[in-house]
Design a protein around this motif. Structure first.
Motif: not given
Ligand SMILES: C[C@H](O)[C@H](O)[C@H]1CNC2=NC(N)=NC(=O)C2=N1
Length: 101
Positions: A45-46, A48-53, A92-94
């Motif tokens: 989640m960490t 993905v959160a960085i990427r999402a931001q 999926d990669v993460a």
């Protein structure tokens, strides 16, 4: 603003991806990720959160111990866009690099 995918485009994209399904109303895509434990789930989640931001495109999601339930949609257009597919592919990669089961 990214363009909404057609039903045919959604079907074609999902067919090429592992474990993603269309939400019942066709306005989102969903997947449940399972990890070895809470630490791996939170690590995922960490990342993905960085990427999402950085994409300015954020998941609707929930976490319970080793499980992360994700729903992706583009709220501004009320449907699924290429941004959702891009974030799903990143997830999926993460996940595969973070001990997903
Ligand atoms: C103002 C800001 O850019 C918007 O609210 C962004 C933020 N993150 C977003 N995330 C998602 N999933 N959909 C959006 O439409 C969206 N819009």
């Amino acid at each position: 603003m990214a363009e909404k995918l057609t039903a045919d485009d959604r079907t074609a994209q999902l067919a090429a991806m592992d474990g993603w399904a269309e939400a019942q109303d066709g306005k989102a895509i969903t997947k449940t990720f399972k990890f070895d434990g809470f630490e791996a789930a939170w690590g995922f989640m960490t990342r993905v959160a960085i990427r999402a931001q950085s994409m300015d495109h954020h998941p609707d999601w929930s976490n319970a111990y080793n499980k992360v339930v994700v729903e992706l949609s583009s709220h501004d257009v009320g449907g699924v866009t290429t941004l959702d597919i891009e974030l799903a592919e990143y997830m999926d990669v993460a996940a595969s690099q973070t001990g997903a089961k």
